[in-house]
Design a protein around this motif. Structure first.
Motif, PDB file in Angstrom:
ATOM      1  N   SER A  58     -61.465 -27.521  -4.409  1.00  0.00           N
ATOM      2  CA  SER A  58     -60.314 -27.585  -3.507  1.00  0.00           C
ATOM      3  C   SER A  58     -59.804 -29.015  -3.354  1.00  0.00           C
ATOM      4  O   SER A  58     -58.702 -29.225  -2.881  1.00  0.00           O
ATOM      5  CB  SER A  58     -60.674 -26.986  -2.146  1.00  0.00           C
ATOM      6  N   GLY A  67     -58.346 -13.059  -3.701  1.00  0.00           N
ATOM      7  CA  GLY A  67     -57.377 -14.157  -3.832  1.00  0.00           C
ATOM      8  C   GLY A  67     -57.075 -14.453  -5.293  1.00  0.00           C
ATOM      9  O   GLY A  67     -55.921 -14.653  -5.677  1.00  0.00           O
ATOM     10  N   SER A  99     -53.472 -13.972  -7.413  1.00  0.00           N
ATOM     11  CA  SER A  99     -52.787 -15.063  -8.123  1.00  0.00           C
ATOM     12  C   SER A  99     -52.120 -14.561  -9.406  1.00  0.00           C
ATOM     13  O   SER A  99     -51.283 -15.243  -9.974  1.00  0.00           O
ATOM     14  CB  SER A  99     -53.781 -16.171  -8.465  1.00  0.00           C
ATOM     15  N   GLU A 106     -47.973 -13.521  -3.723  1.00  0.00           N
ATOM     16  CA  GLU A 106     -48.219 -14.882  -3.257  1.00  0.00           C
ATOM     17  C   GLU A 106     -48.732 -14.943  -1.817  1.00  0.00           C
ATOM     18  O   GLU A 106     -49.632 -15.714  -1.495  1.00  0.00           O
ATOM     19  CB  GLU A 106     -46.939 -15.710  -3.389  1.00  0.00           C
ATOM     20  N   THR A 107     -48.169 -14.105  -0.955  1.00  0.00           N
ATOM     21  CA  THR A 107     -48.612 -14.105   0.443  1.00  0.00           C
ATOM     22  C   THR A 107     -50.055 -13.638   0.535  1.00  0.00           C
ATOM     23  O   THR A 107     -50.873 -14.236   1.239  1.00  0.00           O
ATOM     24  CB  THR A 107     -47.718 -13.175   1.303  1.00  0.00           C
ATOM     25  N   GLU A 118     -52.276 -13.775  -1.779  1.00  0.00           N
ATOM     26  CA  GLU A 118     -53.129 -14.824  -2.354  1.00  0.00           C
ATOM     27  C   GLU A 118     -53.471 -15.873  -1.300  1.00  0.00           C
ATOM     28  O   GLU A 118     -54.628 -16.258  -1.122  1.00  0.00           O
ATOM     29  CB  GLU A 118     -52.406 -15.491  -3.531  1.00  0.00           C
ATOM     30  N   PHE A 119     -52.450 -16.304  -0.575  1.00  0.00           N
ATOM     31  CA  PHE A 119     -52.627 -17.322   0.462  1.00  0.00           C
ATOM     32  C   PHE A 119     -53.602 -16.833   1.530  1.00  0.00           C
ATOM     33  O   PHE A 119     -54.552 -17.529   1.892  1.00  0.00           O
ATOM     34  CB  PHE A 119     -51.246 -17.646   1.065  1.00  0.00           C
ATOM     35  N   ILE A 160     -57.373 -18.293   2.368  1.00  0.00           N
ATOM     36  CA  ILE A 160     -57.671 -18.835   3.700  1.00  0.00           C
ATOM     37  C   ILE A 160     -58.940 -18.158   4.239  1.00  0.00           C
ATOM     38  O   ILE A 160     -59.849 -18.812   4.747  1.00  0.00           O
ATOM     39  CB  ILE A 160     -56.481 -18.592   4.672  1.00  0.00           C
ATOM     40  N   LYS A 215     -45.266 -15.625 -10.243  1.00  0.00           N
ATOM     41  CA  LYS A 215     -45.023 -16.906  -9.576  1.00  0.00           C
ATOM     42  C   LYS A 215     -44.268 -17.900 -10.447  1.00  0.00           C
ATOM     43  O   LYS A 215     -43.824 -18.936  -9.968  1.00  0.00           O
ATOM     44  CB  LYS A 215     -46.351 -17.524  -9.129  1.00  0.00           C
ATOM     45  N   TRP A 267     -47.925 -22.546  -8.654  1.00  0.00           N
ATOM     46  CA  TRP A 267     -48.886 -23.619  -8.945  1.00  0.00           C
ATOM     47  C   TRP A 267     -48.226 -24.996  -8.916  1.00  0.00           C
ATOM     48  O   TRP A 267     -48.534 -25.860  -9.741  1.00  0.00           O
ATOM     49  CB  TRP A 267     -49.570 -23.370 -10.296  1.00  0.00           C
TER      50      TRP A 267
END
Lengths: 179, 188
Positions: free
Chosen positions: A36, A108, A112, A132-133, A135-136, A140, B91, B168
């Motif tokens: 990260s 997650g 992606s 995307e949401t 994934e976020f 988290i 994406k 990304w």
């Protein structure tokens, strides 16, 4: 020294599960924190694959461990009264987090839109659709679960050390089987 | 990218006065659309197959030249497997919803030995004007006035965020460099 757990002792299988997972969980969290914070590039891209492979391995191991404990129940904590209940709840939470953390990471990764590979070879089925949401949110959750797990593992280790130094046998029986 | 036999750059200024507008067809197998972008300290490179290209070249009046190109996004390749998946995924290029990328010229201007081709580039269904630099080459050994087989090299750069291809963004650069090498044959 048996493979199975006794009423007051840990069998070899449970102890192997415990120490193997201890190494895996700590390595995974260290690797995850590294992932990260690093700048991704071609030279370190494989670390993501390693994290996913080790994480899925840990998930498989914790499920096998639970299955084994259904077959051969482990001894309860060497404490009495509310303390015993508290330690049991702590252990159950560790198990819940050891399941939830890799699942959130897997979800997650699925969200992606990139294939999740096991051992750089086998494509693991996606848990959720690419979004995307989602994934976020899953990542988290993955982070919250992992950091909570780390905190609880550290306290678990300190508590075991304290009991080990006090000489009540808690640490000894996880190392050698019997108190 | 360019094979040696194609390295004879055509000076458009020196083109013979004989030619009128010539239509060309693409040799899609020998042609490539290559791209590159930054990935941390490294590059991601890759190709997207050309689906069709419609070119009309006027060697007397460059402004009369027109270029139309369509790319098959679903066939995109990249230098490592994850990048190709990421590229085609929702994406970035969202190949499922937008399988085609197109470019249609709106104006062509001479710029030294090359030409500036301005046109509408459509990625992910979003259309933005871009200007590509075009150079024409004829195969080495071909006669100076023989324009039956040519190589067009189009180069340019786009910011993928302009087209909503933002996936990304923390890992992969915004600027994408494009190098189109099209082998074209005069029709008829």
């Amino acid at each position: 020294m048996g493979l199975r757990n006794g009423p007051e002792s840990f069998g070899l299988v449970s102890r192997l599960f415990h120490w193997l997972m201890a190494i895996l969980v700590l390595s995974l969290i260290a690797l995850g924190l590294r992932l990260s914070s690093m700048e991704p590039g071609l030279s370190n891209l494989w670390l993501y694959g390693l994290h996913k492979t080790l994480g899925l391995t840990a998930l498989g191991l914790v499920l096998l461990r639970i299955l084994w404990h259904l077959i051969s129940p482990p001894p309860g904590p060497m404490a009495t009264g509310w303390e015993r209940l508290f330690i049991k709840a702590w252990h159950w939470t560790l198990y819940a987090l050891m399941i939830a953390t890799p699942i959130a990471g897997w979800a997650g990764s699925s969200a992606s839109g990139i294939d999740t590979l096991y051992a750089e070879t086998f494509v693991v089925p996606p848990l959720v659709e690419a979004d995307e949401t989602s994934e976020f949110v899953w990542f988290i959750l993955h982070e919250i679960f992992a950091k909570t797990l780390l905190g609880m593992v550290i306290i678990h280790m300190l508590a075991a050390l304290r009991r080990g130094m006090a000489g009540d046998g808690t640490l000894t029986r996880m190392l050698r089987g019997k108190a | 990218m360019l094979r040696p036999r194609h390295l004879a750059l055509l000076a458009l200024l020196a083109a013979p006065a004989s030619a009128a507008v010539v239509d060309y067809q693409l040799d899609p197998i020998a042609s490539t659309v290559a791209f590159e972008t930054d990935f941390g300290p490294d590059l991601i490179t890759g190709t997207i197959p050309l689906e069709l290209a419609d070119l009309s070249l006027d060697f007397d009046n460059v402004a009369n030249c027109t270029v139309e190109v369509a790319l098959d996004v679903t066939g995109a390749k990249a230098s490592f497997p994850f990048a190709a998946q990421a590229l085609k995924g929702p994406k970035v290029l969202d190949a499922k919803a937008h399988p085609r990328m197109t470019f249609a010229s709106t104006s062509v201007r001479r710029a030294g030995d090359a030409a500036d081709v301005t046109g509408n580039l459509t990625i992910r269904g979003v259309t933005r004007p871009v200007t590509l630099k075009a150079q024409l080459f004829r195969p080495q050994g071909s006669a100076a006035g023989d324009f039956s087989h040519l190589t067009v090299k189009l180069t340019g750069r786009v910011n993928r965020s302009d087209f909503g291809a933002t996936g990304w963004a923390d890992m992969v650069g915004d600027e994408v460099r494009i190098i189109i090498t099209a082998h074209i044959d005069a029709k008829g």
